[in-house]
Design an enzyme around this catalytic site. Structure first.
Site, PDB file in Angstrom:
ATOM      1  N   GLY A   1      52.564 -10.026  75.122  1.00  0.00           N
ATOM      2  CA  GLY A   1      52.074  -8.862  75.849  1.00  0.00           C
ATOM      3  C   GLY A   1      50.616  -9.072  76.226  1.00  0.00           C
ATOM      4  O   GLY A   1      49.951  -9.965  75.682  1.00  0.00           O
TER       5      GLY A   1
ATOM      6  N   GLN B   1      42.125  -6.211  78.213  1.00  0.00           N
ATOM      7  CA  GLN B   1      41.877  -7.499  77.546  1.00  0.00           C
ATOM      8  C   GLN B   1      41.345  -8.565  78.505  1.00  0.00           C
ATOM      9  O   GLN B   1      40.837  -9.581  78.071  1.00  0.00           O
ATOM     10  CB  GLN B   1      43.165  -8.019  76.877  1.00  0.00           C
ATOM     11  CG  GLN B   1      43.609  -7.168  75.694  1.00  0.00           C
ATOM     12  CD  GLN B   1      44.873  -7.692  75.061  1.00  0.00           C
ATOM     13  OE1 GLN B   1      45.966  -7.431  75.546  1.00  0.00           O
ATOM     14  NE2 GLN B   1      44.743  -8.445  73.982  1.00  0.00           N
TER      15      GLN B   1
ATOM     16  N   CYS C   1      47.051 -10.240  67.754  1.00  0.00           N
ATOM     17  CA  CYS C   1      46.412  -9.767  68.982  1.00  0.00           C
ATOM     18  C   CYS C   1      45.616 -10.910  69.594  1.00  0.00           C
ATOM     19  O   CYS C   1      44.873 -11.598  68.890  1.00  0.00           O
ATOM     20  CB  CYS C   1      45.483  -8.593  68.676  1.00  0.00           C
ATOM     21  SG  CYS C   1      44.685  -7.924  70.145  1.00  0.00           S
ATOM     22  N   LEU C   2      45.778 -11.086  70.898  1.00  0.00           N
ATOM     23  CA  LEU C   2      45.075 -12.186  71.571  1.00  0.00           C
ATOM     24  C   LEU C   2      43.571 -11.950  71.588  1.00  0.00           C
ATOM     25  O   LEU C   2      42.804 -12.892  71.788  1.00  0.00           O
ATOM     26  CB  LEU C   2      45.625 -12.356  72.987  1.00  0.00           C
ATOM     27  CG  LEU C   2      47.127 -12.697  73.052  1.00  0.00           C
ATOM     28  CD1 LEU C   2      47.612 -12.722  74.490  1.00  0.00           C
ATOM     29  CD2 LEU C   2      47.412 -14.027  72.363  1.00  0.00           C
TER      30      LEU C   2
ATOM     31  N   HIS D   1      51.584  -1.372  70.965  1.00  0.00           N
ATOM     32  CA  HIS D   1      50.366  -2.181  70.798  1.00  0.00           C
ATOM     33  C   HIS D   1      49.601  -2.255  72.128  1.00  0.00           C
ATOM     34  O   HIS D   1      48.376  -2.087  72.174  1.00  0.00           O
ATOM     35  CB  HIS D   1      50.778  -3.580  70.321  1.00  0.00           C
ATOM     36  CG  HIS D   1      49.675  -4.562  70.153  1.00  0.00           C
ATOM     37  ND1 HIS D   1      49.308  -5.076  68.924  1.00  0.00           N
ATOM     38  CD2 HIS D   1      48.848  -5.162  71.046  1.00  0.00           C
ATOM     39  CE1 HIS D   1      48.309  -5.925  69.081  1.00  0.00           C
ATOM     40  NE2 HIS D   1      48.014  -6.009  70.370  1.00  0.00           N
ATOM     41  N   GLU D   2      50.332  -2.482  73.231  1.00  0.00           N
ATOM     42  CA  GLU D   2      49.659  -2.627  74.535  1.00  0.00           C
ATOM     43  C   GLU D   2      49.115  -1.283  75.027  1.00  0.00           C
ATOM     44  O   GLU D   2      48.035  -1.225  75.623  1.00  0.00           O
ATOM     45  CB  GLU D   2      50.619  -3.226  75.577  1.00  0.00           C
ATOM     46  CG  GLU D   2      51.185  -4.597  75.223  1.00  0.00           C
ATOM     47  CD  GLU D   2      50.131  -5.602  74.788  1.00  0.00           C
ATOM     48  OE1 GLU D   2      48.983  -5.503  75.233  1.00  0.00           O
ATOM     49  OE2 GLU D   2      50.447  -6.477  73.960  1.00  0.00           O
TER      50      GLU D   2
ATOM     51  N   HIS E   1      45.882  -0.596  73.520  1.00  0.00           N
ATOM     52  CA  HIS E   1      44.770  -1.281  74.207  1.00  0.00           C
ATOM     53  C   HIS E   1      44.237  -0.428  75.360  1.00  0.00           C
ATOM     54  O   HIS E   1      43.034  -0.410  75.624  1.00  0.00           O
ATOM     55  CB  HIS E   1      45.227  -2.627  74.775  1.00  0.00           C
ATOM     56  CG  HIS E   1      45.158  -3.771  73.803  1.00  0.00           C
ATOM     57  ND1 HIS E   1      43.994  -4.152  73.179  1.00  0.00           N
ATOM     58  CD2 HIS E   1      46.109  -4.631  73.369  1.00  0.00           C
ATOM     59  CE1 HIS E   1      44.236  -5.203  72.394  1.00  0.00           C
ATOM     60  NE2 HIS E   1      45.509  -5.506  72.484  1.00  0.00           N
TER      61      HIS E   1
HETATM   62  O1  K1U Z   1      48.190  -7.539  73.173  1.00  0.00           O
HETATM   63  C1  K1U Z   1      48.072  -8.652  72.676  1.00  0.00           C
HETATM   64  O2  K1U Z   1      47.022  -8.992  72.163  1.00  0.00           O
HETATM   65  C2  K1U Z   1      49.239  -9.595  72.684  1.00  0.00           C
HETATM   66  C3  K1U Z   1      49.967  -9.635  71.352  1.00  0.00           C
HETATM   67  C4  K1U Z   1      51.118  -8.647  71.387  1.00  0.00           C
HETATM   68  C5  K1U Z   1      51.795  -8.302  70.103  1.00  0.00           C
HETATM   69  C6  K1U Z   1      52.154  -9.258  69.185  1.00  0.00           C
HETATM   70  C7  K1U Z   1      52.809  -8.900  68.019  1.00  0.00           C
HETATM   71  C8  K1U Z   1      53.104  -7.604  67.785  1.00  0.00           C
HETATM   72  C9  K1U Z   1      52.731  -6.651  68.677  1.00  0.00           C
HETATM   73  C10 K1U Z   1      52.075  -7.006  69.854  1.00  0.00           C
HETATM   74  C11 K1U Z   1      50.464 -11.050  71.159  1.00  0.00           C
HETATM   75  O3  K1U Z   1      51.246 -11.537  71.916  1.00  0.00           O
HETATM   76  S1  K1U Z   1      49.853 -11.934  69.805  1.00  0.00           S
HETATM   77  C12 K1U Z   1      50.747 -13.479  69.893  1.00  0.00           C
HETATM   78  C13 K1U Z   1      52.154 -13.373  69.440  1.00  0.00           C
HETATM   79  O4  K1U Z   1      52.547 -12.424  68.814  1.00  0.00           O
HETATM   80  C14 K1U Z   1      53.116 -14.433  69.792  1.00  0.00           C
HETATM   81  C15 K1U Z   1      52.719 -15.614  70.352  1.00  0.00           C
HETATM   82  C16 K1U Z   1      53.658 -16.590  70.667  1.00  0.00           C
HETATM   83  C17 K1U Z   1      54.987 -16.383  70.411  1.00  0.00           C
HETATM   84  C18 K1U Z   1      55.406 -15.218  69.842  1.00  0.00           C
HETATM   85  C19 K1U Z   1      54.468 -14.235  69.527  1.00  0.00           C
HETATM   86 ZN    ZN Z   2      46.396  -6.952  71.351  1.00  0.00          ZN
END
Ligand code: K1U
Ligand code: ZN
Length: 215
Positions: A86, A91, A133-134, A175-176, A179
């Site tokens: 996401g 972001q 979270c990225l 989560h998004e 943000h």
């Molecule tokens: O919003 C963001 O920072 C993105 C975030 C979203 C998210 C992840 C987990 C739970 C809720 C919301 C991410 O994508 S973090 C990276 C991640 O979870 C992932 C990366 C590669 C493969 C699978 C998952």
């Molecule tokens: Zn996030």
């Protein structure tokens, strides 16, 4: 649609639905399909403690159409490259209420672009799932949220959509949308845990910046 990086979807007014995505993937393969819906341009992701991550995003208005259609493929490219499931516009430094998601599998992508998403109902039952979270690289924690939500949003052409979501998709949507309101997943934790995690990240980012300066 001047200025938009859409290729295949240049002539489309709306984002294709799940079934249409699956048909396209079956026809051309995952890699070629994703190349068609994404821009080549990836955007830098803001990291905590950037104050822009704490601002409330503003609703997308009619006059924002071109900006949103240009931003969505870049956000998808940024999300897939990270990699993530996401990404919310704040972001990447935008103040628009726009999110992209893909909670599909590796071979079954399910890209979604949601304009002005809002949670219109949430279950009383709560669930716990690990989140990352990225904008907080390397930090993960169990977060408690409603198990199931009902979401309303607009497509790129303004069509109104609603759906119910649970599991990973429901969590990712919450989560998004957080943000868009300047909220990060660590805000759902105790102050003690949150501060500990944020201090750890600040130290790591400082060391990384020092290493990069020395190179
Ligand atoms: O919003 C963001 O920072 C993105 C975030 C979203 C998210 C992840 C987990 C739970 C809720 C919301 C991410 O994508 S973090 C990276 C991640 O979870 C992932 C990366 C590669 C493969 C699978 C998952
Ligand atoms: Zn996030």
């Amino acid at each position: 649609m001047p200025g938009t990086p859409f290729r295949r979807y240049r002539a489309h007014k709306t984002w294709p639905g799940r079934a249409a995505v699956a048909r396209s993937v079956a026809r051309v393969g995952v890699r070629r399909y994703l190349r068609r819906i994404m821009s080549d341009e990836k955007l830098p992701i803001l990291l905590v403690p950037d104050p822009r991550l704490r601002l409330k995003a503003r609703p997308v208005a009619e006059g924002d159409g071109d900006a949103v259609r240009a931003l969505a493929p870049r956000m998808l490219a940024t999300m897939y490259a990270a990699p993530g499931i996401g990404l919310a516009a704040p972001q990447i430094g935008s103040d628009l209420r726009l999110i992209v998601l893909d909670c599909g599998g590796k071979d079954t992508p399910e890209p979604m672009v949601l304009v002005n998403p809002e949670i219109i109902a949430a279950s009383k039952e709560l669930g716990v799932r690990e989140e990352g979270c990225l904008s907080l690289p390397g930090l993960y924690a169990d977060v408690q949220r409603p198990q199931r939500i009902k979401l309303r949003w607009r497509e790129l052409d303004g069509t109104r959509k609603e759906m119910e979501a649970d599991g990973l998709l429901g969590v990712c949507m919450q989560h998004e949308i957080d943000h868009l309101n300047g909220v990060l997943f660590v805000d759902h934790l105790s102050a003690l845990k949150r501060n500990m995690m944020l201090r750890k990240l600040a130290k790591e980012l400082k060391l990384k910046a020092r290493d990069a300066d020395g190179e």
